[in-house]
Each structure stands twice: as C-alpha cells, then as structure tokens.
Design a protein around this motif. Sequence first.
Motif, PDB file in Angstrom:
ATOM      1  N   TYR A  77      -5.489  12.690  16.959  1.00 15.57           N
ATOM      2  CA  TYR A  77      -4.527  13.289  16.017  1.00 15.57           C
ATOM      3  C   TYR A  77      -4.607  14.822  16.061  1.00 15.57           C
ATOM      4  CZ  TYR A  77      -1.979  14.102  11.659  1.00 15.57           C
ATOM      5  OH  TYR A  77      -1.068  14.526  10.722  1.00 15.57           O
ATOM      6  N   ASP A 108       6.615   7.134  -3.164  1.00 15.29           N
ATOM      7  CA  ASP A 108       5.328   7.239  -3.852  1.00 15.29           C
ATOM      8  C   ASP A 108       4.490   8.435  -3.405  1.00 15.29           C
ATOM      9  OD1 ASP A 108       5.128   6.093  -1.405  1.00 15.29           O
ATOM     10  OD2 ASP A 108       3.713   4.529  -1.980  1.00 15.29           O
ATOM     11  N   GLY A 109       5.130   9.432  -2.824  1.00 16.02           N
ATOM     12  CA  GLY A 109       4.369  10.626  -2.470  1.00 16.02           C
ATOM     13  C   GLY A 109       4.806  11.190  -1.131  1.00 16.02           C
ATOM     14  N   SER A 110       4.120  12.244  -0.722  1.00 14.95           N
ATOM     15  CA  SER A 110       4.521  12.961   0.491  1.00 14.95           C
ATOM     16  C   SER A 110       3.299  13.349   1.307  1.00 14.95           C
ATOM     17  CB  SER A 110       5.249  14.252   0.115  1.00 14.95           C
ATOM     18  OG  SER A 110       6.338  13.975  -0.715  1.00 14.95           O
ATOM     19  N   VAL A 111       3.552  13.654   2.562  1.00 18.25           N
ATOM     20  CA  VAL A 111       2.519  14.253   3.395  1.00 18.25           C
ATOM     21  C   VAL A 111       3.054  15.560   3.963  1.00 18.25           C
ATOM     22  CG1 VAL A 111       1.203  12.186   3.990  1.00 18.25           C
ATOM     23  CG2 VAL A 111       3.219  12.762   5.331  1.00 18.25           C
ATOM     24  N   TRP A 155       8.065   9.953   0.758  1.00 15.48           N
ATOM     25  CA  TRP A 155       8.444   8.584   0.407  1.00 15.48           C
ATOM     26  C   TRP A 155       8.522   8.509  -1.115  1.00 15.48           C
ATOM     27  CZ3 TRP A 155       4.844   9.547   4.304  1.00 15.48           C
ATOM     28  CH2 TRP A 155       5.206   9.106   5.583  1.00 15.48           C
ATOM     29  N   CYS A 214      -0.381   6.885   5.631  1.00 13.40           N
ATOM     30  CA  CYS A 214      -0.163   7.918   6.653  1.00 13.40           C
ATOM     31  C   CYS A 214      -1.446   8.744   6.852  1.00 13.40           C
ATOM     32  CB  CYS A 214       0.991   8.803   6.185  1.00 13.40           C
ATOM     33  SG  CYS A 214       1.567   9.942   7.399  1.00 13.40           S
ATOM     34  N   ILE A 215      -2.042   9.163   5.733  1.00 12.50           N
ATOM     35  CA  ILE A 215      -3.281   9.956   5.804  1.00 12.50           C
ATOM     36  C   ILE A 215      -4.404   9.117   6.421  1.00 12.50           C
ATOM     37  CG2 ILE A 215      -5.090  11.032   4.384  1.00 12.50           C
ATOM     38  CD1 ILE A 215      -2.636  12.772   4.426  1.00 12.50           C
ATOM     39  N   ILE A 235       4.808   5.018  10.076  1.00 11.92           N
ATOM     40  CA  ILE A 235       4.807   4.532   8.696  1.00 11.92           C
ATOM     41  C   ILE A 235       6.229   4.170   8.254  1.00 11.92           C
ATOM     42  CG2 ILE A 235       4.380   5.228   6.291  1.00 11.92           C
ATOM     43  CD1 ILE A 235       1.830   4.563   7.780  1.00 11.92           C
ATOM     44  N   ASP A 236       7.224   4.935   8.708  1.00 13.70           N
ATOM     45  CA  ASP A 236       8.619   4.592   8.399  1.00 13.70           C
ATOM     46  C   ASP A 236       8.981   3.208   8.940  1.00 13.70           C
ATOM     47  OD1 ASP A 236       9.458   6.800   6.969  1.00 13.70           O
ATOM     48  OD2 ASP A 236       9.987   7.946   8.752  1.00 13.70           O
ATOM     49  N   THR A 269       4.134   9.664  10.926  1.00 15.86           N
ATOM     50  CA  THR A 269       5.138   9.470   9.864  1.00 15.86           C
ATOM     51  C   THR A 269       6.233   8.504  10.337  1.00 15.86           C
ATOM     52  OG1 THR A 269       6.270  11.514  10.553  1.00 15.86           O
ATOM     53  CG2 THR A 269       4.772  11.681   8.696  1.00 15.86           C
ATOM     54  N   TYR A 328      -2.015  15.004   1.611  1.00 10.44           N
ATOM     55  CA  TYR A 328      -1.234  14.106   0.762  1.00 10.44           C
ATOM     56  C   TYR A 328      -0.875  14.858  -0.516  1.00 10.44           C
ATOM     57  CZ  TYR A 328      -0.430  10.564  -2.797  1.00 10.44           C
ATOM     58  OH  TYR A 328       0.110   9.841  -3.820  1.00 10.44           O
ATOM     59  N   ARG A 386       7.060  15.035   5.061  1.00 12.74           N
ATOM     60  CA  ARG A 386       7.797  13.771   4.995  1.00 12.74           C
ATOM     61  C   ARG A 386       7.504  13.168   3.633  1.00 12.74           C
ATOM     62  NH1 ARG A 386      10.663  10.235   4.435  1.00 12.74           N
ATOM     63  NH2 ARG A 386      10.948   8.313   5.618  1.00 12.74           N
ATOM     64  N   GLY A 432      -1.730  17.518  17.394  1.00  8.74           N
ATOM     65  CA  GLY A 432      -1.166  18.447  16.415  1.00  8.74           C
ATOM     66  C   GLY A 432       0.074  17.878  15.747  1.00  8.74           C
ATOM     67  N   GLU A 433       1.145  18.687  15.713  1.00  6.95           N
ATOM     68  CA  GLU A 433       2.353  18.272  14.991  1.00  6.95           C
ATOM     69  C   GLU A 433       3.001  17.034  15.621  1.00  6.95           C
ATOM     70  OE1 GLU A 433       4.970  21.487  14.206  1.00  6.95           O
ATOM     71  OE2 GLU A 433       6.418  20.239  13.152  1.00  6.95           O
ATOM     72  N   PHE A 450       1.481  14.265  13.888  1.00 11.65           N
ATOM     73  CA  PHE A 450       2.018  14.135  12.523  1.00 11.65           C
ATOM     74  C   PHE A 450       3.377  13.433  12.554  1.00 11.65           C
ATOM     75  CE2 PHE A 450       4.813  15.815   9.204  1.00 11.65           C
ATOM     76  CZ  PHE A 450       4.114  15.433   8.071  1.00 11.65           C
ATOM     77  N   ASN A 451       4.264  13.912  13.440  1.00 16.20           N
ATOM     78  CA  ASN A 451       5.601  13.298  13.523  1.00 16.20           C
ATOM     79  C   ASN A 451       5.495  11.828  13.906  1.00 16.20           C
ATOM     80  OD1 ASN A 451       6.897  15.664  12.859  1.00 16.20           O
ATOM     81  ND2 ASN A 451       6.994  16.366  14.970  1.00 16.20           N
ATOM     82  N   ARG A 458       0.836  -1.175   0.000  1.00 18.09           N
ATOM     83  CA  ARG A 458       0.000   0.000   0.000  1.00 18.09           C
ATOM     84  C   ARG A 458       0.890   1.251   0.000  1.00 18.09           C
ATOM     85  NH1 ARG A 458      -3.635   2.984   3.141  1.00 18.09           N
ATOM     86  NH2 ARG A 458      -5.783   2.334   2.692  1.00 18.09           N
ATOM     87  N   SER A 459       0.418   2.299  -0.593  1.00 19.33           N
ATOM     88  CA  SER A 459       1.166   3.560  -0.623  1.00 19.33           C
ATOM     89  C   SER A 459       1.426   4.051   0.804  1.00 19.33           C
ATOM     90  CB  SER A 459       0.349   4.597  -1.399  1.00 19.33           C
ATOM     91  OG  SER A 459       0.567   5.887  -0.898  1.00 19.33           O
ATOM     92  N   LYS A 460       2.680   4.422   1.085  1.00 20.89           N
ATOM     93  CA  LYS A 460       3.006   4.905   2.436  1.00 20.89           C
ATOM     94  C   LYS A 460       2.346   6.245   2.754  1.00 20.89           C
ATOM     95  CE  LYS A 460       6.675   2.114   3.982  1.00 20.89           C
ATOM     96  NZ  LYS A 460       7.439   1.950   5.198  1.00 20.89           N
ATOM     97  N   PRO A 461       2.425   7.236   1.854  1.00 19.40           N
ATOM     98  CA  PRO A 461       1.755   8.498   2.204  1.00 19.40           C
ATOM     99  C   PRO A 461       0.243   8.346   2.381  1.00 19.40           C
ATOM    100  CG  PRO A 461       2.670   8.581  -0.021  1.00 19.40           C
ATOM    101  CD  PRO A 461       3.213   7.359   0.624  1.00 19.40           C
ATOM    102  N   PHE A 470       2.219  18.639   6.776  1.00 20.69           N
ATOM    103  CA  PHE A 470       1.434  19.120   7.914  1.00 20.69           C
ATOM    104  C   PHE A 470       1.488  20.644   7.897  1.00 20.69           C
ATOM    105  CE2 PHE A 470       1.175  20.504  12.399  1.00 20.69           C
ATOM    106  CZ  PHE A 470      -0.045  19.957  12.736  1.00 20.69           C
TER     107      PHE A 470
END
Lengths: 315, 91
Positions: A266, B20-23, B18, A256-257, A281-282, A278, B34, B16, A270-271, A274-275, A250-253, B25
């Motif tokens: 979430y 296949d794309g970025s996110v 990757w 992430c969403i 997901i890493d 991400t 995205y 951040r 806040g940030e 987000f950190n 699956r797409s990582k970004p 904030f």
Amino acid sequence: MTVIRGSVAQLSFVDFSRFLKEGKLALEVGSLVIRCRSIMPSVAKSIYTLYKHHPFQISPDFADFYVEVKAPANLRRWYRPQAEFLVDGERPFEPLPKDQAPALFEWGINWMVAASCHFWFTIHAASLERNGQVLILPAPPGSGKSTLCAALAFNGWRLFSDELTLLDIENIEAQACARPINLKNESIDIIRRFVTDAEWSPEVFDTLKGRVTHLAPPIDSVMKMRERAFPRWVVFPKYVADAEPSLTLRSKPQSCIDLAENALNYSILGETGFNLVTRLIDHCDCYDFIYSRLEDALLTFEQLAESEQLTRNGF
Amino acid sequence: MIHSAEGLRSSFFAHRSWLDGSVVFDRRSGYTHYLDAETMAVFLCILNLPECEANINRETLDLLARRIPDMAEVDIEQSLQQLTRLNIFTN
C-alpha cells in the motif's frame, strides 16, 4: 529450442528431482513462471507433492524468478545443518534449520511476491471464488483465516490464495495462484479430519510459528488458476471458541482502513493504492464473521453466495 | 487550542465518502485517515474557505458554524482537534 511442458504429475519423481537438481524446472504458478533449483530431497518431495497438478516447463527461455533452496556454505553443514532461500541469487533472509527447508520454499515465494510484484495490489488475505465472484478474507494471524480457507477450498469454493490476495492495479480483478495452503498447530488436525482426501507436505516442528505443514491445493483450483474474477465480498473472520456463527455488516471506511493495513504494498503504491482500495470497497459488501465450527462457516458462506446468485438472476 | 490550516490546499488530499464515514489520503505524508461524517464535513468546509491559509480563529469558527448549521460548536471544535491530531492541521 523446444521447451518441454506438462503437469508435474506427468513426470516421474526421479526425473522431477533431476530437473530440480539441475535448476531446469520451472513451475507455472498463476501467471508467474518460477524456475527452481534444489538438491535437497525433502524439498523435491514436498514440491512434487504440493505442485503435482501445476504446469511446468523445462529450461524455458524466460522465468519471472529464479529460486533456490540449499544448504549454506558454512560449518553448519556438519553441526545443526541449515537451509537458505535464494531468489535471483540474493538471500533475503537468514537460514533456517534444514528440516524446515520445504516450508522455507513456500515462505520464500510468499516473500518474493510480496516484495517484488508491485504490478499487483497485494493484500495479506485469503481469497476464493464461487459463481465468478471472489471472497476476500483478510485477517491477522490466529484468526482462523487459513483454516477457513482450506475448508472452503475443498467444499465448493475455488482457491485463489490462502495468504496473498493479488489484485490487478488497473481493474482490481483478482488473480489466482492456487498455491499450497499453509496450516499450523491445531488447524492441521482440524483440517486433516475435515478434508480426508487431500495431499500434505511433511509436518515441520519447532518453527517460529510452531508446528506447520502445507496442504496441496484442489486440482480444480489449479486447472482454473488462469481464470480471474472480480472481488464481491470482504469478510474479516475471527475464530472464537464455542461462538455461534455471526455475519454482520461492517463499516465501509473502517474496512478500507483495515484493508490498507493488510495490504503489503500500500505504501509503495501510494495514491494508486488508495484509489484501488476505495474502488475495492465500492465493489464489495464488507462483513465481520465470528465462528467456532467450520460446518457453520461453510453454511454461512454458501448462503452468502446463493443470495448473491439469486439477486443476479433477478429474484 | 489554535488550529492552523495555513497553506492547506484541497490538492493535498484525495478522499472518498460513504454513508458511515470517509477516508482521506494525504498526498504530503502518504497516510490514509478515517474521518467520521462530522469531521469530514468540517474538513471539506475548511478546504473550501477562502481564508484557509490563516489560523483557525474565533471568526473562522463562527463561519464554520454558519456553514454547517447541523453541528454544534463544541462538535466542530472536536472535529478540528481530530484533524490536528491526525496532522492534517498543525497547532
């Protein structure tokens, strides 16, 4: 004062009910201490069944939360009686019919954790551990998440949670709670056939979710609930009737969403959230998983865990 | 369409990427977006433009096209529209 401790099964049901009635009973659920009170026999029976292997304390000096399930003081006592959930003296939501009281206790604790425990990153997802690595299963209702979670929990995976995945906001380590698994409608019958030696709370009918019940967590998951582990896989499951099993990257970004959308705090974090997402997901491989048969699902996840184990061993 | 990157600062964003794309904030709104690889390239390029405070005009488009030679101008324009749709830019 010496605090009495033990596992719930060491208490007789009579003693357990008395401590619960007097508000002296505190359950240890993961790292939380939840002091409980209820005079309702159905609630006592359900907690005694579902938390049989959890540690308890009697009248501890400290508890993270004080919860109570009771009949509201209104005329409903006489006509269509109800039950309400209180946490630290506040009633977060409207009462439900009295026969839903045992389920209300579980739903109330879910709400309490989601609304208050912001020292964790809380994702609406099931999570299980195998070989020291955690599988996270986020999914919307109806995707078969809890069914899959129940099947895995009784077949070699250690249950962390069927509903709320809790991650340490400092290091993203997953925290286990090993709470009961909430099943509904057809899932109940499927898991009753699949897991024959488990303990269940009584079924409740006509709830907003339909027919619901809770399945007691496996004893091994409860015994090890203080053992944390790092996430390794994020898998979005989807039950599709008659489908062959399909596990696809699956797409990582996008993952992430989607994880951020499933995270209950979430926006509060806040940030930091987000950190955290991400980093998560890493750390993880992300997949979509389509299935129709639990046997296929078990095999797929078995292979996923085994291939990871071989990689770690240098093969 | 005129896109405005007026006042846009890289400090407004965390991101951040990757393969296949970025996110991204957005610290101003708290939203997470995205972005596909092309839109992310345009976004980063704009953040690094010294003229970032002005409207994105013909001159800016030419500059972006020179800085991202792999992208056709029409794709750059689509990426700008996407950034505007996400309220990262205003129009």
